[in-house]
Design an enzyme around this catalytic site. Structure first.
Site, PDB file in Angstrom:
ATOM      1  N   GLU A   1      13.344 -50.199 -25.414  1.00 21.93           N
ATOM      2  CA  GLU A   1      12.531 -51.223 -26.092  1.00 21.93           C
ATOM      3  C   GLU A   1      11.104 -51.019 -25.613  1.00 21.93           C
ATOM      4  O   GLU A   1      10.751 -51.425 -24.504  1.00 21.93           O
ATOM      5  CB  GLU A   1      13.027 -52.628 -25.705  1.00 21.93           C
TER       6      GLU A   1
ATOM      7  N   GLU B   1      18.578 -54.407 -29.545  1.00 19.69           N
ATOM      8  CA  GLU B   1      19.106 -55.533 -28.784  1.00 19.69           C
ATOM      9  C   GLU B   1      19.413 -56.638 -29.788  1.00 19.69           C
ATOM     10  O   GLU B   1      18.860 -56.649 -30.896  1.00 19.69           O
ATOM     11  CB  GLU B   1      18.078 -56.010 -27.760  1.00 19.69           C
TER      12      GLU B   1
ATOM     13  N   CYS C   1       5.291 -57.507 -26.937  1.00 21.16           N
ATOM     14  CA  CYS C   1       5.377 -56.136 -27.450  1.00 21.16           C
ATOM     15  C   CYS C   1       5.257 -56.056 -28.960  1.00 21.16           C
ATOM     16  O   CYS C   1       4.684 -55.123 -29.496  1.00 21.16           O
ATOM     17  CB  CYS C   1       6.698 -55.534 -27.006  1.00 21.16           C
TER      18      CYS C   1
ATOM     19  N   ASN D   1       6.762 -59.276 -19.073  1.00 19.81           N
ATOM     20  CA  ASN D   1       6.237 -60.337 -19.946  1.00 19.81           C
ATOM     21  C   ASN D   1       7.260 -61.442 -20.243  1.00 19.81           C
ATOM     22  O   ASN D   1       6.877 -62.594 -20.413  1.00 19.81           O
ATOM     23  CB  ASN D   1       5.655 -59.749 -21.238  1.00 19.81           C
TER      24      ASN D   1
HETATM   25  P1  NDP Z   1       6.280 -50.452 -17.619  1.00 20.18           P
HETATM   26  O1  NDP Z   1       6.690 -49.341 -18.522  1.00 20.18           O
HETATM   27  O2  NDP Z   1       5.141 -50.230 -16.717  1.00 20.18           O
HETATM   28  O3  NDP Z   1       7.494 -50.896 -16.708  1.00 20.18           O
HETATM   29  C1  NDP Z   1       8.731 -51.306 -17.254  1.00 20.18           C
HETATM   30  C2  NDP Z   1       9.797 -51.258 -16.165  1.00 20.18           C
HETATM   31  O4  NDP Z   1      10.130 -49.898 -15.875  1.00 20.18           O
HETATM   32  C3  NDP Z   1       9.360 -51.859 -14.854  1.00 20.18           C
HETATM   33  O5  NDP Z   1      10.464 -52.509 -14.266  1.00 20.18           O
HETATM   34  C4  NDP Z   1       8.948 -50.633 -14.060  1.00 20.18           C
HETATM   35  O6  NDP Z   1       8.980 -50.848 -12.679  1.00 20.18           O
HETATM   36  C5  NDP Z   1       9.991 -49.648 -14.494  1.00 20.18           C
HETATM   37  N1  NDP Z   1       9.615 -48.242 -14.361  1.00 20.18           N
HETATM   38  C6  NDP Z   1       8.374 -47.688 -14.379  1.00 20.18           C
HETATM   39  N2  NDP Z   1       8.453 -46.344 -14.296  1.00 20.18           N
HETATM   40  C7  NDP Z   1       9.778 -46.018 -14.232  1.00 20.18           C
HETATM   41  C8  NDP Z   1      10.513 -44.790 -14.140  1.00 20.18           C
HETATM   42  N3  NDP Z   1       9.914 -43.603 -14.115  1.00 20.18           N
HETATM   43  N4  NDP Z   1      11.859 -44.851 -14.093  1.00 20.18           N
HETATM   44  C9  NDP Z   1      12.502 -46.038 -14.156  1.00 20.18           C
HETATM   45  N5  NDP Z   1      11.858 -47.228 -14.221  1.00 20.18           N
HETATM   46  C10 NDP Z   1      10.516 -47.223 -14.277  1.00 20.18           C
HETATM   47  O7  NDP Z   1       6.046 -51.707 -18.597  1.00 20.18           O
HETATM   48  P2  NDP Z   1       5.421 -53.111 -18.225  1.00 20.18           P
HETATM   49  O8  NDP Z   1       6.270 -53.788 -17.218  1.00 20.18           O
HETATM   50  O9  NDP Z   1       3.959 -52.884 -17.958  1.00 20.18           O
HETATM   51  O10 NDP Z   1       5.597 -53.907 -19.604  1.00 20.18           O
HETATM   52  C11 NDP Z   1       4.697 -53.828 -20.650  1.00 20.18           C
HETATM   53  C12 NDP Z   1       5.189 -52.850 -21.704  1.00 20.18           C
HETATM   54  O11 NDP Z   1       6.481 -53.212 -22.145  1.00 20.18           O
HETATM   55  C13 NDP Z   1       4.323 -52.849 -22.943  1.00 20.18           C
HETATM   56  O12 NDP Z   1       4.112 -51.542 -23.396  1.00 20.18           O
HETATM   57  C14 NDP Z   1       5.155 -53.602 -23.953  1.00 20.18           C
HETATM   58  O13 NDP Z   1       4.872 -53.286 -25.274  1.00 20.18           O
HETATM   59  C15 NDP Z   1       6.530 -53.208 -23.559  1.00 20.18           C
HETATM   60  N6  NDP Z   1       7.495 -54.207 -24.024  1.00 20.18           N
HETATM   61  C16 NDP Z   1       8.365 -53.844 -25.019  1.00 20.18           C
HETATM   62  C17 NDP Z   1       9.243 -54.788 -25.526  1.00 20.18           C
HETATM   63  C18 NDP Z   1      10.229 -54.400 -26.583  1.00 20.18           C
HETATM   64  O14 NDP Z   1      11.220 -55.098 -26.705  1.00 20.18           O
HETATM   65  N7  NDP Z   1      10.027 -53.368 -27.350  1.00 20.18           N
HETATM   66  C19 NDP Z   1       9.246 -56.167 -25.060  1.00 20.18           C
HETATM   67  C20 NDP Z   1       8.320 -56.410 -23.980  1.00 20.18           C
HETATM   68  C21 NDP Z   1       7.464 -55.450 -23.496  1.00 20.18           C
HETATM   69  P3  NDP Z   1       7.747 -51.598 -11.919  1.00 20.18           P
HETATM   70  O15 NDP Z   1       6.876 -52.210 -12.945  1.00 20.18           O
HETATM   71  O16 NDP Z   1       8.413 -52.568 -11.089  1.00 20.18           O
HETATM   72  O17 NDP Z   1       7.071 -50.528 -11.160  1.00 20.18           O
END
Ligand code: NDP
Length: 706
Positions: free
Chosen positions: A468, A680, A502, A371
């Protein structure tokens, strides 16, 4: 205060520029070896201490001078490129900038030659020289790719760069008797003309591109991107690849090479070497380099914002003022803290004292969500690097583009090779990082489930983690709130980035006595929101990240309807005209009478807000806390005592009173409960990227019982 600070900075900038000009004059006259700090100070009429204050030491001054020369050529190229419409004109723009009369003269040529001589023996100069070389080749190749296949573009780009370098070198060594600037431009241009003729119709034509891909910097053919390791792009010939698309149009933006175990190992090896160099520098020296990263990010704001908009579908009116700026601010903030990192002295009586050293962790992995791709990369890299760590960053597979730009900018700014690396791929690549024994920490932004898997994987090598994660945050509007402000807050809490934030306050609890008025004003303002092409500056609601995600959001809207929530406004996919190609959903408001609905309990991560009524403070706090998440919370009230009281009782890591979703870098950001671990931003982040070493120092003889 601000005016005074600004004018002092302006004076400092002028002084720096004057000292750099004096250095160029001195080097042109007496050469590299004979140029000393004292001599420059004398010529400039200032004390050697002042020169040291601005630049550190002689090497610092010379590096700044070399950068200033490179930056001048870059500015000239950027100005000419902005005017150039065709590939041929773009190539010419780069030649004209490099061989302009003010660049192609005895004074400048002599100084460049002096630097080139030293480059072989100085890592510092080598980095600047490499960044300069990379920039000219990248600019040329980018211009040529619109008219030639990749291999030809690379070959011709190198040839042109060699001709420019050769012309400079010959002119300088021959005492400027052979060519002047105009003749040099002619020689290089004739070569380019011949090459363009040889390319046939594709080269002879303009190779013009239209539409957003052209503006994003993608090529007529598809751009292929790989990892960025050890300060340079790394390509894997036979890598598996995936495509990244513009979610507003479905158009493919680039083909991305997936990093496997070999590339991750390569990145770890590069990070290990880079971290040794980086950690050995003083915090202030690291801060100076990081400040340059922030400066370049700001200078390239519009270009980066555009790429981010293409990759994410977010409106350009957001990315051009938030995403890049927030990333740059974060890097500046931690650059400022870098010089102040310190342990403490502990008095242990007359016979001993102790002290602590705050040391880097080593290699840190950063894993990003889709995002805020560039902002997340900066928010993770800034504290990690300021503390002397190296980072390997994996962006989300849906948004791989700007992390690579950040890596290029780091290299250009002088961050040593290997200190910031990017690997691309899906969860498997992420897992290679979280399980790697030589990586000491992983910081991930993502879903709760992903965070749990990452923590479990990290446990096998006992890594530190910063998580996060997601949220389902409450926003509470008390009856005494300024209702227009509360409506503004609810809009900020739900519709920025089409709701893909998020910390969004998607459960909006409004006191029953003002709920009808609140809903009326809210619906009127939502009806005016502009949904459209994210590149159009008037667009306020852009596209969702992908078709799959849009289906998920539409599924929640259908569930909300089916479970009996009242749809106040929105609720549909938008398919007008060209928007039919993309993933657009109307900003949607439900009014619900139960907290048990799926739209109230689960994170939707889209433009869907639910408004709920409440009667008492105790009741609303209990309902707000009745969630496994705890990322954020907001309260609107004119009674500040109540505001603080309510916030103290809310189970959330990041809170606002009379505002929502504003995240100044100075304040720590993060969640409690299932929304995450660690913080962070703010000084608090330093704790998460350093480890303490305690040292006991005896001052007397040892009294041993043995
Ligand atoms: P995901 O959890 O699907 O993915 C996050 C990252 O982790 C991606 O780069 C993904 O790779 C990677 N990933 C997925 N599975 C694994 C694993 N088993 N081991 C290591 N890396 C892995 O989140 P989204 O990208 O869909 O983002 C949306 C989510 O993020 C929402 O829940 C949102 O609330 C949260 N978010 C939280 C924030 C915060 O600061 N608290 C800020 C912004 C978003 P890939 O996608 O390339 O497969």
């Amino acid at each position: 205060m601000w005016r005074i600070a600004l004018s002092r900075r302006e004076t400092e900038d002028t002084r720096r520029r004057q000292l750099i000009e004096t250095t160029i004059d001195t080097m042109a006259e007496v050469g590299f070896v004979a140029t000393t700090l004292g001599q420059i100070a004398r010529r400039a009429g200032v004390s050697a201490g002042l020169v040291a204050h601005y630049f550190g030491d002689k090497d610092g001054l010379l590096e700044a001078t070399m950068r200033a020369l490179g930056a001048r050529v870059s500015r000239g190229a950027a100005a000419r490129l902005a005017e150039a419409a065709t590939p041929r004109a773009r190539v010419q723009a780069i030649i004209d900038a490099n061989l302009a009369p003010e660049e192609f003269d005895q004074r400048t040529g002599t100084v460049w030659l002096a630097f080139w001589g030293q480059t072989l023996h100085s890592q510092r100069f080598k980095r600047v020289q490499a960044a300069y070389q990379r920039r000219i080749i990248t600019n040329l190749r980018h211009a040529l790719r619109q008219a030639a296949p990749l291999q030809d573009a690379q070959r011709i780009a190198i040839s042109i760069a060699a001709i420019i370098d050769g012309l400079w070198l010959r002119a300088t060594l021959s005492g400027w008797s052979e060519t002047d600037a105009a003749a040099a431009v002619r020689i290089a241009s004739e070569f380019v003309d011949r090459e363009f003729t040889g390319l046939g119709p594709r080269g002879a034509g303009s190779g013009k591109m239209t539409g957003s891909a052209a503006q994003a910097g993608t090529t007529g053919g598809m751009q292929r991107l790989g990892a960025h390791i050890g300060g340079r792009a790394v390509r894997v010939g036979d890598a598996r690849t995936f495509e990244t698309r513009n979610p507003a149009t479905g158009e493919v933006l680039a083909e991305i090479e997936i990093a496997g175990a070999a590339e991750v190992d390569q990145a770890v090896a590069a990070a290990r070497a880079g971290q040794r160099v980086w950690a050995a520098m003083t915090g202030s020296a690291r801060g100076r380099i990081l400040n340059r990263v922030a400066d370049i990010l700001r200078a390239r704001n519009d270009e980066l914002a555009r790429i981010e908009t293409l990759d994410t579908g977010k409106p350009i009116q957001e990315t051009s003022v938030v995403d890049v700026a927030s990333g740059a601010d974060c890097i500046s903030y931690f650059a400022g803290l870098a010089g102040g990192l310190a342990g403490e002295h502990v008095d242990l009586g007359p016979g001993a004292f102790g002290y602590t050293r705050r040391e880097p962790l080593g290699i840190v992995a950063g894993i990003g969500a889709w995002n805020y791709p560039l902002q997340i990369a900066c928010w993770k890299a800034a504290p990690a690097l300021a503390c002397g760590n190296a980072m390997i960053f994996k962006p989300a597979e849906l948004t791989p583009l700007t992390a690579v730009k950040l890596a290029e900018i780091m290299a250009e700014a002088g961050v040593p090779d290997g200190v910031f690396n990017v690997v691309q791929g899906f969860a498997e690549t992420g897992r290679l990082l979280t399980r790697h024994p030589d990586i000491r920490k992983v910081s991930i932004t993502g879903e709760v489930g992903t965070g749990m898997k990452v923590m479990a994987d990290a446990a096998s090598t006992l890594k530190y983690v910063t998580l996060e994660l997601g949220g389902k945050s409450p926003l509470i509007v008390f009856e005494d709130a300024d209702l227009d402000n509360a409506v503004s807050g609810a809009l900020l809490a739900n519709f920025y980035s089409a709701g893909e934030v998020c910390s969004n306050g998607t459960r909006v609890f409004v006191h029953r006595s003002v709920k009808a008025a609140f809903l009326e004003r809210l619906a009127a303002r939502v009806a005016r929101l502009v949904i459209g092409d994210p590149l159009d500056p008037v667009t306020q609601i852009g596209a969702l990240i992908s078709e799959a995600h849009m289906e998920k959001v539409l599924g929640y809207i259908a569930k909300g309807r089916a479970e009996g929530a009242r749809l106040v406004i929105g609720g549909e996919r938008v398919t007008d005209g060209a928007l039919a190609r993309g993933c657009f959903v109307q900003p949607t408001i439900f009014e619900a009478s139960s907290d048990d609905l799926a739209i109230v309990r689960e994170e939707i991560f889209g433009p869907v807000m639910t408004v709920l009524g409440f009667d008492t403070e105790d009741e609303v706090i209990a309902r707000a806390n009745a969630t496994p998440f705890g990322l954020a919370a907001g309260v609107f009230t004119r009674d500040l005592a109540r505001g603080h009281r309510a916030i103290a009782r809310l189970e959330a890591g990041t809170c606002w009173i009379n505002h929502y979703n504003i995240t100044p870098i100075e304040l720590p950001f993060g969640g409690v409960k299932l929304s995450g671990l660690g913080r962070e931003n703010g000084r608090a982040a330093i704790e998460h990227y350093t480890q303490l070493k305690s040292v006991y120092v005896a001052l007397t003889d040892i009294d041993a019982p043995y």
